[in-house]
Write an enzyme that holds these catalytic residues in place. Structure first.
Site, PDB file in Angstrom:
ATOM      1  N   HIS A  51       0.790  -1.178   0.140  1.00 58.52           N
ATOM      2  CA  HIS A  51      -0.034  -0.085   0.019  1.00 58.52           C
ATOM      3  C   HIS A  51       0.945   1.181  -0.029  1.00 58.52           C
ATOM      4  CE1 HIS A  51      -3.296   2.699   1.793  1.00 58.52           C
ATOM      5  NE2 HIS A  51      -3.728   2.055   0.401  1.00 58.52           N
ATOM      6  N   ARG A 126      31.782  11.376   9.041  1.00 49.62           N
ATOM      7  CA  ARG A 126      31.330  10.353   9.327  1.00 49.62           C
ATOM      8  C   ARG A 126      30.248  10.279  10.638  1.00 49.62           C
ATOM      9  NH1 ARG A 126      37.128   9.418   8.266  1.00 49.62           N
ATOM     10  NH2 ARG A 126      37.582   9.747  10.454  1.00 49.62           N
ATOM     11  N   CYS A 146      11.364   0.661  16.113  1.00 47.58           N
ATOM     12  CA  CYS A 146      11.996  -0.251  15.525  1.00 47.58           C
ATOM     13  C   CYS A 146      13.045  -0.097  14.678  1.00 47.58           C
ATOM     14  CB  CYS A 146      10.859  -1.071  14.889  1.00 47.58           C
ATOM     15  SG  CYS A 146       9.544  -1.700  15.665  1.00 47.58           S
ATOM     16  N   ARG A 166      16.123  -2.659  14.895  1.00 49.14           N
ATOM     17  CA  ARG A 166      16.398  -3.591  16.217  1.00 49.14           C
ATOM     18  C   ARG A 166      15.444  -4.655  16.246  1.00 49.14           C
ATOM     19  NH1 ARG A 166      12.076  -3.684  19.844  1.00 49.14           N
ATOM     20  NH2 ARG A 166      10.888  -1.610  19.432  1.00 49.14           N
ATOM     21  N   ASP A 169       9.444  -7.117  11.781  1.00 47.10           N
ATOM     22  CA  ASP A 169       8.222  -8.013  11.370  1.00 47.10           C
ATOM     23  C   ASP A 169       8.564  -8.109   9.874  1.00 47.10           C
ATOM     24  OD1 ASP A 169       6.089  -8.721  10.444  1.00 47.10           O
ATOM     25  OD2 ASP A 169       4.766  -7.425  11.510  1.00 47.10           O
ATOM     26  N   ASN A 177       9.268  -0.573   5.476  1.00 46.39           N
ATOM     27  CA  ASN A 177      10.586  -0.100   5.898  1.00 46.39           C
ATOM     28  C   ASN A 177      11.553   0.285   4.891  1.00 46.39           C
ATOM     29  OD1 ASN A 177      10.327  -2.154   8.921  1.00 46.39           O
ATOM     30  ND2 ASN A 177       9.548   0.044   8.738  1.00 46.39           N
ATOM     31  N   HIS A 207      12.140 -11.159  12.228  1.00 47.79           N
ATOM     32  CA  HIS A 207      11.180 -12.370  12.688  1.00 47.79           C
ATOM     33  C   HIS A 207       9.943 -12.419  11.733  1.00 47.79           C
ATOM     34  CE1 HIS A 207      10.539  -8.683  15.312  1.00 47.79           C
ATOM     35  NE2 HIS A 207       9.259  -9.251  15.031  1.00 47.79           N
ATOM     36  N   ALA A 263       0.630  -7.901  14.723  1.00 51.13           N
ATOM     37  CA  ALA A 263       0.752  -8.264  16.254  1.00 51.13           C
ATOM     38  C   ALA A 263       1.053  -6.711  17.065  1.00 51.13           C
ATOM     39  CB  ALA A 263       2.009  -8.795  16.567  1.00 51.13           C
TER      40      ALA A 263
END
Length: 264
Positions: A51, A126, A146, A166, A169, A177, A207, A263
């Site tokens: 989407h 940097r 996240c 970190r 999903d 993302n 995961h 979730a």
């Protein structure tokens, strides 16, 4: 997006069974990296429909420094609803940290403005970094970040970005993302008169939720299609002046959407 499917397959076959905050249960691996050359197309998953409206509006919302879902609702985007309170507030989440990081002496730092200045005036630095992981405000956030930390890198006239996520999903969140940060790289590059380079994604706890496994297996049966092309129709005065209608995706021909529960 072969890299994405390879990651999904790895989690399915090598992931450890773990409990999690939501009580759903996951298959999880720790530490994974993918690289997307943005010159080869816009990395929007083609093995299911994503989407795009939600992806674009969410990024514009972050860039505004907003932390209330009202703007998202005005644009028919509901992806943050599960975490908002009765007033639509989420606490000091991404937009607040990106645009107004509070310092101990009472100042507020606009990290994105700082990064833009660095890219234009000190591109070999940097230290061109944005962090959403504000330890002092985590307990006030509806959801801890996240995608927590990202760094820009300039070489040979191209702008690249590496993200550390970190918690990831893989089925529902990761396609968003990847596309969101790829879009941000294109926007930042345009503002700094650079070409988009690579987007490098690095994951921590990566995961698949236990109620996404069948959907993941279905997606793995589908053949990836050619990546679409992102067109930015104009160059606004600043990074913060882009509008939804400034973006067009050409040649996006995905497989059908695959539904799965979030979730919380």
């Amino acid at each position: 997006m072969k890299q994405y499917l390879e990651l999904m397959n790895k989690v399915l076959h090598e992931g450890a069974q773990k409990d999690d905050r939501t009580g759903t249960g996951t298959l999880s691996i720790f530490g994974h990296q993918m690289r997307f050359n943005l010159q080869e197309g816009f990395p929007l998953v083609t093995t299911k429909r994503c989407h795009l409206r939600s992806i674009i509006h969410e990024l514009l919302w972050f860039l505004k420094g907003d932390t209330n879902v009202a703007y998202l609702h005005e644009n028919n985007v509901t992806i943050w609803d599960e975490w908002a309170d009765e007033n639509g507030d989420l606490g000091p989440v991404y937009g607040k940290q990106w645009r107004s990081w509070a310092t101990p002496d009472g100042r507020h730092i606009d990290q994105l403005e700082t990064v833009l200045n660095q890219l234009k005036n000190d591109p070999d630095s940097r230290r061109i970094i944005v962090s959403a992981w504000n330890v002092g405000e985590l307990d006030k956030m509806a959801l801890a970040p996240c995608h927590a930390f990202f760094q820009f890198y300039v070489a040979n006239g191209k702008l690249s970005c590496q993200l550390y996520q970190r918690s990831c999903d893989v089925f529902l969140g990761l396609p968003f993302n990847i596309a969101s940060y790829a879009l941000l790289v294109h926007m930042m590059a345009q503002q700094c008169d650079l070409e988009p380079g690579d987007f490098v994604w690095t994951g921590g706890d990566t995961h698949l939720y236990s109620n996404h496994l069948e959907q993941a297996r279905l997606q793995l049966t589908r053949e990836p299609r050619p990546l679409p092309k992102l067109v930015i129709k104009r160059k606004p005065e600043s990074l913060f002046d882009y509008r939804f209608e400034d973006f067009e995706i050409e040649g996006y021909d995905p497989h059908p959407a695959i539904k799965a529960p979030v979730a919380i």
